[in-house]
Write a protein that holds these residues in place. Sequence first.
Motif, PDB file in Angstrom:
ATOM      1  N   TRP A   1     -15.407  -8.451  -1.451  1.00  0.00           N
ATOM      2  CA  TRP A   1     -16.151  -7.208  -1.277  1.00  0.00           C
ATOM      3  C   TRP A   1     -17.577  -7.481  -0.815  1.00  0.00           C
ATOM      4  O   TRP A   1     -18.257  -8.371  -1.328  1.00  0.00           O
TER       5      TRP A   1
ATOM      6  N   ALA B   1       0.875  -1.173   0.000  1.00  0.00           N
ATOM      7  CA  ALA B   1       0.000   0.000   0.000  1.00  0.00           C
ATOM      8  C   ALA B   1       0.906   1.213   0.000  1.00  0.00           C
ATOM      9  O   ALA B   1       1.791   1.324   0.854  1.00  0.00           O
TER      10      ALA B   1
ATOM     11  N   GLY C   1     -13.813  -6.205   2.355  1.00  0.00           N
ATOM     12  CA  GLY C   1     -13.820  -4.815   1.912  1.00  0.00           C
ATOM     13  C   GLY C   1     -15.217  -4.277   1.711  1.00  0.00           C
ATOM     14  O   GLY C   1     -16.179  -5.027   1.502  1.00  0.00           O
TER      15      GLY C   1
ATOM     16  N   TRP D   1      -9.032 -10.396   2.995  1.00  0.00           N
ATOM     17  CA  TRP D   1      -9.632  -9.389   3.853  1.00  0.00           C
ATOM     18  C   TRP D   1     -11.036  -9.066   3.339  1.00  0.00           C
ATOM     19  O   TRP D   1     -11.387  -9.413   2.209  1.00  0.00           O
TER      20      TRP D   1
ATOM     21  N   LEU E   1      -3.625   0.445  -2.667  1.00  0.00           N
ATOM     22  CA  LEU E   1      -3.141  -0.925  -2.862  1.00  0.00           C
ATOM     23  C   LEU E   1      -2.534  -1.127  -4.245  1.00  0.00           C
ATOM     24  O   LEU E   1      -3.056  -0.645  -5.242  1.00  0.00           O
TER      25      LEU E   1
ATOM     26  N   ILE F   1      -9.095  -9.403  -1.587  1.00  0.00           N
ATOM     27  CA  ILE F   1     -10.269  -8.826  -0.928  1.00  0.00           C
ATOM     28  C   ILE F   1     -11.552  -9.502  -1.413  1.00  0.00           C
ATOM     29  O   ILE F   1     -11.745  -9.696  -2.612  1.00  0.00           O
TER      30      ILE F   1
ATOM     31  N   ALA G   1      -8.312  -5.399  -6.314  1.00  0.00           N
ATOM     32  CA  ALA G   1      -7.481  -6.355  -5.553  1.00  0.00           C
ATOM     33  C   ALA G   1      -8.264  -7.612  -5.166  1.00  0.00           C
ATOM     34  O   ALA G   1      -8.225  -8.066  -4.020  1.00  0.00           O
TER      35      ALA G   1
ATOM     36  N   SER H   1      -7.369   2.597   3.253  1.00  0.00           N
ATOM     37  CA  SER H   1      -8.006   3.086   2.031  1.00  0.00           C
ATOM     38  C   SER H   1      -7.462   2.312   0.828  1.00  0.00           C
ATOM     39  O   SER H   1      -6.256   2.305   0.575  1.00  0.00           O
ATOM     40  N   THR H   2      -8.352   1.639   0.088  1.00  0.00           N
ATOM     41  CA  THR H   2      -7.887   0.662  -0.895  1.00  0.00           C
ATOM     42  C   THR H   2      -7.317   1.267  -2.171  1.00  0.00           C
ATOM     43  O   THR H   2      -6.706   0.556  -2.967  1.00  0.00           O
TER      44      THR H   2
ATOM     45  N   SER I   1     -13.368   3.513  -0.024  1.00  0.00           N
ATOM     46  CA  SER I   1     -13.335   2.043  -0.036  1.00  0.00           C
ATOM     47  C   SER I   1     -12.294   1.591   0.975  1.00  0.00           C
ATOM     48  O   SER I   1     -11.187   2.131   1.030  1.00  0.00           O
ATOM     49  N   TRP I   2     -12.671   0.584   1.774  1.00  0.00           N
ATOM     50  CA  TRP I   2     -11.838   0.212   2.911  1.00  0.00           C
ATOM     51  C   TRP I   2     -11.674  -1.301   3.057  1.00  0.00           C
ATOM     52  O   TRP I   2     -12.587  -2.062   2.728  1.00  0.00           O
ATOM     53  N   ILE I   3     -10.528  -1.692   3.576  1.00  0.00           N
ATOM     54  CA  ILE I   3     -10.360  -2.999   4.200  1.00  0.00           C
ATOM     55  C   ILE I   3      -9.948  -2.735   5.643  1.00  0.00           C
ATOM     56  O   ILE I   3      -9.562  -1.614   5.993  1.00  0.00           O
TER      57      ILE I   3
END
Length: 356
Positions: free
Chosen positions: A314, A179, A217, A215, A300, A312, A308, A296-297, A235-237
């Motif tokens: 989603w 990241a 997301g 993960w 990445l 991830i 990703a 914050s993706t 957008s998050w993980i």
Amino acid sequence: MESSTEARTLEAKCYCGGVHFLLDVPVTDLPLKAYLCHCSICRHNTGTLANMHANLSDGVMPKWIAPSSVENLVSYQIPNVGYTPKSCSTCGCHIGAVGNDDWTWTLATSILSDHSRSVVNVASHVFSKSSGDGGLAGILTHMQGKALGAWNPDDGQPNAAIAKGEVEVGTDGGERLRAQCHCGGVSFTIPRPSKAMAEHESAKHFVSPLDPTKWYGTLDICDDCRLINGTPVASWIFVPIDAIEPAIGEDLKLGTIKTYASSKGVTRAFCSVCSATIFFLQHSRRYNGVPVADISTGLLRAPDGAMAESWITWRTRTSFEGNGLAFDKDMAEGIIEGMKKWTAEKNNGKVLTNEI
């Protein structure tokens, strides 16, 4: 017939209010033509899947509302690029960009108080191929039942190159995902979830419910994230901070990071140089006593593209749908419905709606 000198006053403001101004836009320029840009600069410069901008006419300049002023802007110089991105120095919100030669403004329309169709026309995606996998353009495909177009440079053009990440390996021999913000001032890796994480009762909040090696997301259209990112979709993980390499503490200090307490018990982190959103941390949310940070993706560098998918799973449900619908109903509906269709295909028909 409308007069060429008639103008409509629009208001723009970041989350913290450090950047707050009015724009007198000729009515003949309305609605503003906005585009969602997926180029690597916009993604890594904001930390999000896409930036959204509209060009303003020559002479349309911010009229600052005190105590806000131009002094609250941070400029990020990018070599060999004809514009300079501008952001809030306090909360990191992307405000737009200014042309290096003509000084004309390109506005991040997500900071407008009015995003109705009479003010902003979300016209198209641009540089969607740069995402490697379509990114947000593969989700927000329609608005008001009409397909959103996409523009990409011809293959072989210098600006058509796709920057792909590479698989990295940690000291334990395990895979790592990089990241990194655009300027490189913030750079770190994460591993895949461990077996212990996946089996923990808290895992449902951050480990994929379909694949324990990935993960979890989500897309997020809340007002706070929109006004801190300056983009329409966050957008998050979610990763325990002790899994991040190099190690960071609960203060989130790493490289060129600057932090901002956006609300009680919440710390946000962004790059002080390029202003990319890095982390969101709700200090009360923990795994085995360790804080879990939202990453914050858009940062990445996955080899398979911006979404990703090799790392991830989603979630079907978009976070804070009500906020998004209130800000821009047409766009929010496009994102919400698009995410349902996209995840149905990617998750083999499984509908994932649980809390994160």
